[in-house]
Design a protein around this motif. Sequence first.
Motif, mmCIF file in Angstrom:
data_model
loop_
_atom_site.group_PDB
_atom_site.id
_atom_site.type_symbol
_atom_site.label_atom_id
_atom_site.label_comp_id
_atom_site.label_asym_id
_atom_site.label_seq_id
_atom_site.Cartn_x
_atom_site.Cartn_y
_atom_site.Cartn_z
ATOM 1 N N MET B 1 0.843 -1.192 0.000
ATOM 2 C CA MET B 1 0.000 0.000 0.000
ATOM 3 C C MET B 1 0.880 1.244 0.000
ATOM 4 N N SER B 2 0.498 2.216 -0.800
ATOM 5 C CA SER B 2 1.256 3.466 -0.825
ATOM 6 C C SER B 2 0.968 4.246 0.452
ATOM 7 N N GLU B 3 1.659 5.359 0.635
ATOM 8 C CA GLU B 3 1.466 6.133 1.852
ATOM 9 C C GLU B 3 0.175 6.951 1.832
ATOM 10 N N GLU B 4 -0.464 7.008 0.665
ATOM 11 C CA GLU B 4 -1.764 7.669 0.598
ATOM 12 C C GLU B 4 -2.838 6.631 0.919
ATOM 13 N N LEU B 5 -3.773 6.990 1.778
ATOM 14 C CA LEU B 5 -4.802 6.057 2.220
ATOM 15 C C LEU B 5 -6.039 6.250 1.348
ATOM 16 N N ASP B 6 -6.410 5.191 0.620
ATOM 17 C CA ASP B 6 -7.517 5.340 -0.333
ATOM 18 C C ASP B 6 -8.831 4.802 0.249
ATOM 19 N N THR B 7 -9.875 4.872 -0.561
ATOM 20 C CA THR B 7 -11.204 4.459 -0.107
ATOM 21 C C THR B 7 -11.209 2.998 0.323
ATOM 22 N N GLY B 8 -10.471 2.177 -0.436
ATOM 23 C CA GLY B 8 -10.388 0.757 -0.091
ATOM 24 C C GLY B 8 -9.834 0.544 1.302
ATOM 25 N N PHE B 9 -8.818 1.339 1.657
ATOM 26 C CA PHE B 9 -8.253 1.227 3.001
ATOM 27 C C PHE B 9 -9.289 1.576 4.060
ATOM 28 N N PHE B 10 -10.020 2.662 3.842
ATOM 29 C CA PHE B 10 -11.005 3.067 4.854
ATOM 30 C C PHE B 10 -12.133 2.037 4.968
ATOM 31 N N ALA B 11 -12.490 1.429 3.840
ATOM 32 C CA ALA B 11 -13.504 0.363 3.889
ATOM 33 C C ALA B 11 -12.963 -0.830 4.677
ATOM 34 N N ASP B 12 -11.662 -1.149 4.478
ATOM 35 C CA ASP B 12 -11.028 -2.226 5.254
ATOM 36 C C ASP B 12 -11.051 -1.897 6.745
ATOM 37 N N TRP B 13 -10.792 -0.615 7.055
ATOM 38 C CA TRP B 13 -10.791 -0.181 8.459
ATOM 39 C C TRP B 13 -12.164 -0.452 9.098
ATOM 40 N N LEU B 14 -13.216 -0.031 8.401
ATOM 41 C CA LEU B 14 -14.558 -0.192 8.977
ATOM 42 C C LEU B 14 -14.925 -1.667 9.107
ATOM 43 N N ARG B 15 -14.449 -2.477 8.162
ATOM 44 C CA ARG B 15 -14.713 -3.923 8.234
ATOM 45 C C ARG B 15 -13.961 -4.516 9.441
ATOM 46 N N ALA B 16 -12.706 -4.101 9.602
ATOM 47 C CA ALA B 16 -11.919 -4.588 10.745
ATOM 48 C C ALA B 16 -12.529 -4.107 12.062
ATOM 49 N N ALA B 17 -13.075 -2.903 12.044
ATOM 50 C CA ALA B 17 -13.721 -2.370 13.255
ATOM 51 C C ALA B 17 -14.944 -3.209 13.601
ATOM 52 N N ALA B 18 -15.740 -3.544 12.580
ATOM 53 C CA ALA B 18 -16.936 -4.369 12.816
ATOM 54 C C ALA B 18 -16.541 -5.726 13.378
ATOM 55 N N THR B 19 -15.459 -6.291 12.847
ATOM 56 C CA THR B 19 -14.987 -7.598 13.329
ATOM 57 C C THR B 19 -14.530 -7.502 14.781
ATOM 58 N N ALA B 20 -13.758 -6.454 15.092
ATOM 59 C CA ALA B 20 -13.253 -6.288 16.464
ATOM 60 C C ALA B 20 -14.401 -6.071 17.445
ATOM 61 N N ILE B 21 -15.393 -5.310 17.027
ATOM 62 C CA ILE B 21 -16.533 -5.037 17.918
ATOM 63 C C ILE B 21 -17.371 -6.308 18.113
ATOM 64 N N ASP B 22 -17.544 -7.084 17.046
ATOM 65 C CA ASP B 22 -18.225 -8.389 17.180
ATOM 66 C C ASP B 22 -17.523 -9.237 18.233
ATOM 67 N N ARG B 23 -16.198 -9.296 18.114
ATOM 68 C CA ARG B 23 -15.391 -10.142 19.000
ATOM 69 C C ARG B 23 -15.510 -9.677 20.452
ATOM 70 N N GLU B 24 -15.523 -8.357 20.644
ATOM 71 C CA GLU B 24 -15.465 -7.787 21.997
ATOM 72 C C GLU B 24 -16.816 -7.300 22.517
ATOM 73 N N ALA B 25 -17.890 -7.564 21.782
ATOM 74 C CA ALA B 25 -19.200 -7.000 22.174
ATOM 75 C C ALA B 25 -19.577 -7.395 23.598
ATOM 76 N N ALA B 26 -19.400 -8.664 23.925
ATOM 77 C CA ALA B 26 -19.791 -9.127 25.266
ATOM 78 C C ALA B 26 -18.948 -8.427 26.325
ATOM 79 N N HIS B 27 -17.641 -8.255 26.012
ATOM 80 C CA HIS B 27 -16.756 -7.596 26.967
ATOM 81 C C HIS B 27 -17.151 -6.129 27.163
ATOM 82 N N LEU B 28 -17.481 -5.436 26.067
ATOM 83 C CA LEU B 28 -17.884 -4.026 26.164
ATOM 84 C C LEU B 28 -19.148 -3.884 27.006
#
Lengths: 135, 210
Positions: B1-28
Motif C-alpha cells: 500500500m502506498s502512503e496515501e490512504l484510499d477508499t479501499g483502506f477506509f472500507a477495510d478499516w470499517l470492516r476490521a472495526a466491525a470484526t473487532a466489535i463483534d469479537r469484543e461485544a460481550a466484553h464491552l
Amino acid sequence: MAGGEQVGIVLVSHSSEVADSAAQLARELGGGEAAPVVGAGGAAGGGTGTSSERIAEAAHAVDSGAGVALLADLGSAVLTVKSLLAEGDQLPEPARLVDAPLVEGAIAAAVTASGGADLDAVAAAAEEAYQYRKV
Amino acid sequence: MSEELDTGFFADWLRAAATAIDREAAHLTELDSPIGDADHGSNLQRGFTAVQTALAKEPQETPGALLLFTGRQLISTVGGASGPLYGTLLRRTGKALGDAAAVPLPELAAALRGAADAVAQLGGAAPGDATMLDALYPALDALDAGSAPGDAFPAAARAAAEGAEATVPMQARKGRASYLGERSVGHEDPGAASTALLFEALATAYGEGA
C-alpha cells in the motif's frame, strides 16, 4: 398567530412510555387550541434507548411551519437531538433543542405554544421551568 | 500500500472495526454493566453491522464520502449515546477530508483531531472525565508523532489501549456513570475501550493491506 400555525413540540425520552405520557399530560394542560405535542421515546427496535428516526418523524409530524421545540431527558436523547440538528437536513426548520426539564418544560411549552407564541417564546417558557422551585 | 490512504483502506478499516466489535461485544457490555446501562457492546455491534450492510448496498467513492455515510448510519442505528458520539467523530472526519481520492497520514490525523474536538464539545467532556476522549486524544497524539501509517497506526492503537486502561482509576464525570460518583472509580470506561478497538482496527486494516 395570523396563519394559526403553532410551534410543534417533541419530547424525547429513553422510554417511549415516559415520552408519550408526558406528551399526553402536556396536551391536556396545554389549553383550548392545544399545540401539537408528541413523544419520541425508546430505541428503534423497542426497549430503552433513543431512535433518531423516531425523533425526525415526530418533528416532521408536529411541524406546521412555525418551528419545532425538542425537549429531551438525558444522555443519548440529548446527544441524538444535537447530532440531528448538526446534520442540517434531518429536522424541519427551524428546530431547536430546548434546555428544559422534560415534564415541567413540556407543560410550559405546550401552554405557550397553544397561545400562538413563536419558537423563541416557547423555548423561553420551557427554559423558565428550571426556575420553578419546589421547596 | 502506498502512503496515501484510499477508499479501499477506509472500507477495510470499517470492516476490521466491525470484526473487532463483534469479537469484543460481550466484553464491552460487561464493562458497561456496573456503571452504565449494559448496552454498549450490543449497541455498537448493531451500528457497525448496519454500516457493513449499508456499504454493501451503497459503496462510497471517496474516503470522505465513506466516513460521512458511516457516521450517519451510526447516528441512526446505534440507539445509545455512542451513536451520536462516534457518528459525529466519523462525519466530521469525512467532512474535513473533502472529496480527495486518497489521504496522506497528516491530513487524516488533522481531520480526526478536529472531529475529536467536535465530539468533546457535543458531549461536554474533557480528557480526564473517564470517557472515550481518554483513549482518543492519546491515539491522535501518536498519529501526529508517527512518520508513516506503518508505525503511526500501531502506535496509536497502543496509545488508545493504554488510554482506556488509564480510565480505571478515574471518576466518571459524564453519562450515567457520573451519577455513581466515587463508585465509578475502578471501572474501565466502555467508550474508551471501544475507541481502542477502532484504533486496533486501523492498525489491523493497514497491516493486512500492506
